[in-house]
Motif scaffolding. Structure first.
Motif, mmCIF file in Angstrom:
data_model
loop_
_atom_site.group_PDB
_atom_site.id
_atom_site.type_symbol
_atom_site.label_atom_id
_atom_site.label_comp_id
_atom_site.label_asym_id
_atom_site.label_seq_id
_atom_site.Cartn_x
_atom_site.Cartn_y
_atom_site.Cartn_z
ATOM 1 N N SER A 115 0.821 -1.211 0.000
ATOM 2 C CA SER A 115 0.000 0.000 0.000
ATOM 3 C C SER A 115 0.855 1.262 0.000
ATOM 4 C CB SER A 115 -0.947 0.005 1.208
ATOM 5 O OG SER A 115 -0.215 0.058 2.423
ATOM 6 N N VAL A 116 2.093 1.154 0.510
ATOM 7 C CA VAL A 116 2.986 2.320 0.533
ATOM 8 C C VAL A 116 4.313 2.023 -0.151
ATOM 9 C CG1 VAL A 116 1.973 3.342 2.606
ATOM 10 C CG2 VAL A 116 3.826 1.668 2.838
ATOM 11 N N ALA A 117 4.366 0.936 -0.919
ATOM 12 C CA ALA A 117 5.623 0.527 -1.550
ATOM 13 C C ALA A 117 6.178 1.623 -2.455
ATOM 14 C CB ALA A 117 5.429 -0.764 -2.331
ATOM 15 N N ALA A 118 5.296 2.275 -3.220
ATOM 16 C CA ALA A 118 5.764 3.335 -4.122
ATOM 17 C C ALA A 118 6.309 4.515 -3.323
ATOM 18 C CB ALA A 118 4.627 3.784 -5.035
ATOM 19 N N ALA A 119 5.602 4.890 -2.252
ATOM 20 C CA ALA A 119 6.050 6.017 -1.429
ATOM 21 C C ALA A 119 7.376 5.706 -0.732
ATOM 22 C CB ALA A 119 4.988 6.370 -0.404
ATOM 23 N N LEU A 120 7.588 4.429 -0.408
ATOM 24 C CA LEU A 120 8.818 4.029 0.275
ATOM 25 C C LEU A 120 9.899 3.540 -0.688
ATOM 26 C CD1 LEU A 120 7.559 2.208 3.506
ATOM 27 C CD2 LEU A 120 8.429 4.528 3.250
ATOM 28 N N HIS A 121 9.694 3.764 -1.972
ATOM 29 C CA HIS A 121 10.692 3.293 -2.943
ATOM 30 C C HIS A 121 12.090 3.841 -2.647
ATOM 31 C CE1 HIS A 121 12.507 1.934 -6.640
ATOM 32 N NE2 HIS A 121 12.871 3.170 -6.910
ATOM 33 N N PRO A 122 12.244 5.122 -2.276
ATOM 34 C CA PRO A 122 13.602 5.595 -1.947
ATOM 35 C C PRO A 122 14.226 4.836 -0.783
ATOM 36 C CG PRO A 122 12.137 7.453 -2.312
ATOM 37 C CD PRO A 122 11.266 6.233 -2.256
ATOM 38 N N VAL A 123 13.412 4.457 0.211
ATOM 39 C CA VAL A 123 13.918 3.693 1.347
ATOM 40 C C VAL A 123 14.345 2.307 0.888
ATOM 41 C CG1 VAL A 123 13.385 2.793 3.640
ATOM 42 C CG2 VAL A 123 12.416 4.986 2.906
ATOM 43 N N THR A 124 13.503 1.670 0.099
ATOM 44 C CA THR A 124 13.830 0.339 -0.419
ATOM 45 C C THR A 124 15.121 0.386 -1.228
ATOM 46 O OG1 THR A 124 11.505 -0.316 -0.481
ATOM 47 C CG2 THR A 124 13.019 -1.535 -1.897
ATOM 48 N N ARG A 125 15.244 1.379 -2.076
ATOM 49 C CA ARG A 125 16.437 1.503 -2.920
ATOM 50 C C ARG A 125 17.695 1.697 -2.069
ATOM 51 N NH1 ARG A 125 15.021 5.776 -5.656
ATOM 52 N NH2 ARG A 125 16.160 7.211 -4.309
ATOM 53 N N ALA A 126 17.618 2.567 -1.070
ATOM 54 C CA ALA A 126 18.782 2.853 -0.234
ATOM 55 C C ALA A 126 19.187 1.643 0.595
ATOM 56 C CB ALA A 126 18.487 4.044 0.678
#
Length: 296
Positions: free
Chosen positions: A272-283
Motif C-alpha cells: 500500500s505504501v511501496a511506491a512512497a517508500l521506494h527511496p527507502v527500499t532503494r537505499a
C-alpha cells in the motif's frame, strides 16, 4: 469517512511524543488546541483513541487511526515527489529492524535518505520476530530473517549478516584450555541478547550437536555484547563487521575457525505504501549489497 488532517496530526504527535505538551510544541499550537483536536477526532470516530497517562498511549482504535494517518502522510509524500511538488513537512515512517543491522549497515542507508524528508521511528526486535510487527500492522516495512513474504507485502533479499563465535584470549584459555569441546561449552558462560536470541544455541546445535544450555549473561545491547566478549565476561555470536578489527589485532579469537553463521536478511514492505517508500527500499538494498554477504 473524511478525517481532518490537523486532527490526525494531533493524534500522531501525541502518541509519538507521549504527551499533549510535547505534541503542542511539535505542532506549534497550544496544548488546549491539541486537546480540542483530539476530542473532535474521537467524537468523529466514536471511540477513545488515547489513554491519558505518563506517557500517553494509544488504544486499539487509536493504533488503527494512527496507522491510517501515517499511511496518508507517506502517500502524500510519494505523490508530491512524483509530481515535483513542494515536499512540505517531514514525514515519519515506522520500521521494524533487528539491533545488529542497526549497529552495522542500516544507519548509513538511512543517512543517504536525508534529502527525502523522512523521519524514522524504529521498532527494534530480533530478525526472527521483526516481521510480526508488519503482520500486526504496526509498521510499514521490516528487516527480517523470514524469506516468506508477509501477506500484502513485497519481499526483497538483502544479504546475509555473518556472525562469529568470539571470546577473549584470556576467556578461551580459562574455559577451553583443553579445546572447545562439548563438555567445556556446557560449562563456559555464554552471552545472550534476550530471550528471542537463538544464535548461540543455533551455533552450538550446528557445531557440537543439540541439547546444550550453557550458563549465560543477558545483555540487550549489540555494542555491549562486543564489549563483554572483549572483557572476558563470556563468549557469544558477534556480527563480523563489529569484531573484524579485534580479531585481526588478537583482542578476540574465534572459538572454532570455520564455524561462522550466516543469517539471511530480507526487506518486507507493505504494497500500500511501496511506491512512497521506494527511496527507502532503494537505499537499503544498495547498502545491504555493499556490506552484507550473499545469501547462501
Amino acid at each position: 469517512m473524511n478525517l481532518d488532517p490537523s486532527q490526525l496530526a494531533a493524534l500522531a504527535a501525541i502518541l509519538r511524543s507521549g504527551s499533549f505538551e510535547k505534541a503542542a510544541l511539535a505542532l506549534r499550537v497550544t496544548p488546549s488546541a491539541v486537546s480540542q483536536r483530539l476530542k473532535a477526532l474521537e467524537e468523529r470516530i466514536g471511540a477513545v483513541l488515547v489513554v491519558r497517562g505518563q506517557p500517553a498511549s494509544a488504544t486499539e482504535a487509536g493504533q488503527r487511526v494512527l496507522r491510517h494517518a501515517e499511511e496518508l502522510a507517506l502517500l502524500e509524500r510519494g505523490l508530491g515527489r512524483d509530481l515535483n511538488l513542494d515536499g512540505g513537512g517531514l514525514v515519519t515512517v515506522r520500521l521494524a529492524v533487528n539491533a545488529d543491522s542497526l549497529a552495522t549497515w542500516l544507519v548509513p542507508a538511512m543517512a543517504d535518505l536525508a534529502g527525502e524528508g523522512l523521519l524514522f521511528d524504529l521498532m527494534i526486535d530480533d530478525q526472527d520476530h521483526s516481521a510480526d510487527w508488519l503482520r500486526r500492522g504496526e509498521v510499514r516495512a521490516a528487516v527480517s530473517g523470514d524469506p516468506d513474504p508477509v501477506q500484502g507485502c513485497d519481499c526483497f533479499a538483502l544479504g546475509a549478516l555473518t556472525y562469529v563465535p568470539t571470546a577473549s584470549p584470556a576467556f578461551r584459555q580459562r574455559w577451553f584450555a583443553d579445546g572447545v569441546t562439548r563438555a567445556a561449552l556446557a560449562r563456559a558462560p555464554a552471552l545472550t541478547f534476550n530471550a528471542k536470541d537463538g544464535l548461540q544455541i543455533a551455533w552450538l546445535d550446528k557445531t557440537v550437536g543439540p541439547g546444550l544450555a550453557p550458563p549465560t549473561h543477558w545483555l540487550a545491547s549489540t555494542h555491549a555484547f562486543v564489549d563483554a566478549a572483549l572483557a572476558g565476561l563470556g563468549w557469544g555470536m558477534n556480527p563480523e563487521p563489529l569484531v573484524r578489527a579485534a580479531l585481526a589485532e588478537g583482542r578476540l579469537c574465534e572459538l572454532i575457525p570455520g564455524t561462522r553463521l550466516a543469517v539471511p536478511l530480507y526487506w518486507h514492505v507493505s504494497r500500500s505504501v511501496a511506491a512512497a517508500l521506494h527511496p527507502v527500499t532503494r537505499a537499503l538494498r544498495a547498502a545491504a549489497a555493499a556490506q552484507l554477504a550473499p545469501i547462501p
